[in-house]
Design a protein around this motif. Structure first.
Motif, PDB file in Angstrom:
ATOM      1  N   ALA A  16      69.734  15.823  30.870  1.00  0.00           N
ATOM      2  CA  ALA A  16      69.463  14.536  30.233  1.00  0.00           C
ATOM      3  C   ALA A  16      67.979  14.405  29.881  1.00  0.00           C
ATOM      4  N   GLU A  17      67.102  14.907  30.727  1.00  0.00           N
ATOM      5  CA  GLU A  17      65.662  14.852  30.445  1.00  0.00           C
ATOM      6  C   GLU A  17      65.318  15.700  29.218  1.00  0.00           C
ATOM      7  N   TYR A  18      65.908  16.865  29.116  1.00  0.00           N
ATOM      8  CA  TYR A  18      65.677  17.690  27.924  1.00  0.00           C
ATOM      9  C   TYR A  18      66.213  17.003  26.675  1.00  0.00           C
ATOM     10  N   GLU A  19      67.331  16.309  26.804  1.00  0.00           N
ATOM     11  CA  GLU A  19      67.882  15.566  25.667  1.00  0.00           C
ATOM     12  C   GLU A  19      66.931  14.434  25.262  1.00  0.00           C
ATOM     13  N   ARG A  20      66.351  13.750  26.254  1.00  0.00           N
ATOM     14  CA  ARG A  20      65.377  12.688  25.956  1.00  0.00           C
ATOM     15  C   ARG A  20      64.158  13.266  25.239  1.00  0.00           C
ATOM     16  N   GLN A  21      63.675  14.407  25.699  1.00  0.00           N
ATOM     17  CA  GLN A  21      62.519  15.030  25.053  1.00  0.00           C
ATOM     18  C   GLN A  21      62.857  15.448  23.626  1.00  0.00           C
ATOM     19  N   TYR A  22      64.077  15.921  23.428  1.00  0.00           N
ATOM     20  CA  TYR A  22      64.553  16.265  22.082  1.00  0.00           C
ATOM     21  C   TYR A  22      64.474  15.039  21.165  1.00  0.00           C
ATOM     22  N   ASN A  23      64.942  13.903  21.675  1.00  0.00           N
ATOM     23  CA  ASN A  23      64.915  12.671  20.881  1.00  0.00           C
ATOM     24  C   ASN A  23      63.494  12.205  20.596  1.00  0.00           C
ATOM     25  N   ILE A  24      62.612  12.336  21.565  1.00  0.00           N
ATOM     26  CA  ILE A  24      61.212  11.948  21.377  1.00  0.00           C
ATOM     27  C   ILE A  24      60.562  12.815  20.298  1.00  0.00           C
ATOM     28  N   LEU A  25      60.803  14.115  20.369  1.00  0.00           N
ATOM     29  CA  LEU A  25      60.218  15.020  19.384  1.00  0.00           C
ATOM     30  C   LEU A  25      60.757  14.739  17.983  1.00  0.00           C
ATOM     31  N   ASN A  26      62.043  14.445  17.888  1.00  0.00           N
ATOM     32  CA  ASN A  26      62.614  14.097  16.580  1.00  0.00           C
ATOM     33  C   ASN A  26      61.991  12.822  16.027  1.00  0.00           C
ATOM     34  N   ALA A  27      61.729  11.864  16.898  1.00  0.00           N
ATOM     35  CA  ALA A  27      61.081  10.627  16.455  1.00  0.00           C
ATOM     36  C   ALA A  27      59.663  10.910  15.948  1.00  0.00           C
ATOM     37  N   LYS A  28      58.949  11.796  16.619  1.00  0.00           N
ATOM     38  CA  LYS A  28      57.608  12.165  16.162  1.00  0.00           C
ATOM     39  C   LYS A  28      57.671  12.822  14.788  1.00  0.00           C
ATOM     40  N   ILE A  29      58.647  13.699  14.604  1.00  0.00           N
ATOM     41  CA  ILE A  29      58.814  14.374  13.317  1.00  0.00           C
ATOM     42  C   ILE A  29      59.104  13.352  12.219  1.00  0.00           C
ATOM     43  N   GLU A  30      60.018  12.426  12.494  1.00  0.00           N
ATOM     44  CA  GLU A  30      60.358  11.397  11.515  1.00  0.00           C
ATOM     45  C   GLU A  30      59.145  10.536  11.169  1.00  0.00           C
ATOM     46  N   GLY A  31      58.306  10.284  12.155  1.00  0.00           N
ATOM     47  CA  GLY A  31      57.106   9.491  11.913  1.00  0.00           C
ATOM     48  C   GLY A  31      56.067  10.220  11.081  1.00  0.00           C
ATOM     49  N   LEU A  32      56.032  11.541  11.193  1.00  0.00           N
ATOM     50  CA  LEU A  32      55.047  12.329  10.462  1.00  0.00           C
ATOM     51  C   LEU A  32      55.495  12.684   9.040  1.00  0.00           C
ATOM     52  N   CYS A  33      56.779  12.754   8.810  1.00  0.00           N
ATOM     53  CA  CYS A  33      57.284  13.200   7.504  1.00  0.00           C
ATOM     54  C   CYS A  33      56.778  12.369   6.312  1.00  0.00           C
ATOM     55  N   PRO A  34      56.668  11.053   6.414  1.00  0.00           N
ATOM     56  CA  PRO A  34      56.139  10.298   5.261  1.00  0.00           C
ATOM     57  C   PRO A  34      54.719  10.713   4.876  1.00  0.00           C
ATOM     58  N   LEU A  35      53.979  11.226   5.834  1.00  0.00           N
ATOM     59  CA  LEU A  35      52.607  11.655   5.544  1.00  0.00           C
ATOM     60  C   LEU A  35      52.557  12.906   4.663  1.00  0.00           C
ATOM     61  N   LEU A  36      53.670  13.622   4.558  1.00  0.00           N
ATOM     62  CA  LEU A  36      53.712  14.815   3.703  1.00  0.00           C
ATOM     63  C   LEU A  36      53.439  14.466   2.240  1.00  0.00           C
ATOM     64  N   LYS A  37      53.753  13.229   1.862  1.00  0.00           N
ATOM     65  CA  LYS A  37      53.522  12.785   0.480  1.00  0.00           C
ATOM     66  C   LYS A  37      52.089  12.330   0.255  1.00  0.00           C
ATOM     67  N   VAL A  38      51.361  12.120   1.335  1.00  0.00           N
ATOM     68  CA  VAL A  38      50.015  11.564   1.249  1.00  0.00           C
ATOM     69  C   VAL A  38      48.938  12.638   1.409  1.00  0.00           C
ATOM     70  N   TYR A  39      49.144  13.525   2.346  1.00  0.00           N
ATOM     71  CA  TYR A  39      48.127  14.525   2.675  1.00  0.00           C
ATOM     72  C   TYR A  39      48.063  15.632   1.624  1.00  0.00           C
ATOM     73  N   THR A  40      46.899  16.235   1.505  1.00  0.00           N
ATOM     74  CA  THR A  40      46.710  17.369   0.593  1.00  0.00           C
ATOM     75  C   THR A  40      45.828  18.408   1.277  1.00  0.00           C
ATOM     76  N   GLY A  41      45.782  19.566   0.680  1.00  0.00           N
ATOM     77  CA  GLY A  41      44.883  20.621   1.133  1.00  0.00           C
ATOM     78  C   GLY A  41      45.085  21.021   2.581  1.00  0.00           C
ATOM     79  N   GLU A  42      43.960  21.171   3.278  1.00  0.00           N
ATOM     80  CA  GLU A  42      43.965  21.608   4.675  1.00  0.00           C
ATOM     81  C   GLU A  42      44.721  20.633   5.574  1.00  0.00           C
ATOM     82  N   ASP A  43      44.577  19.337   5.296  1.00  0.00           N
ATOM     83  CA  ASP A  43      45.272  18.333   6.099  1.00  0.00           C
ATOM     84  C   ASP A  43      46.788  18.485   5.982  1.00  0.00           C
TER      85      ASP A  43
END
Length: 70
Positions: free
Chosen positions: A8-35
């Motif tokens: 269950a703890e590994y499942e919780r960590q899986y969900n946390i990591l997926n939430a982080k990914i979802e939060g970062l994905c919109p930035l793919l449209k904003v960032y350029t270059g090295e960032d």
């Protein structure tokens, strides 16, 4: 800690990591270059970690299941 709790703890960590990914994905449209490169790298690392957490959770969750090959 019991195996079920660990799964269950590994499942919780899986969900946390997926939430982080979802939060970062919109930035793919904003960032350029090295960032953008560094952002993609971070997302890929989180993705790999999430996949490992899901695999371990699944393995631990089925640890006590009987072997079907008998």
């Amino acid at each position: 800690m019991k195996i079920e709790e660990l799964a269950a703890e590994y499942e919780r960590q899986y969900n946390i990591l997926n939430a982080k990914i979802e939060g970062l994905c919109p930035l793919l449209k904003v960032y350029t270059g090295e960032d953008l490169y560094l952002l993609r790298k971070r997302i890929r690392i989180y993705y790999d970690m999430a996949c490992e957490c899901k695999q371990i959770s699944t393995l631990l969750g089925s640890y006590y299941e009987e072997d079907c090959d008998d």
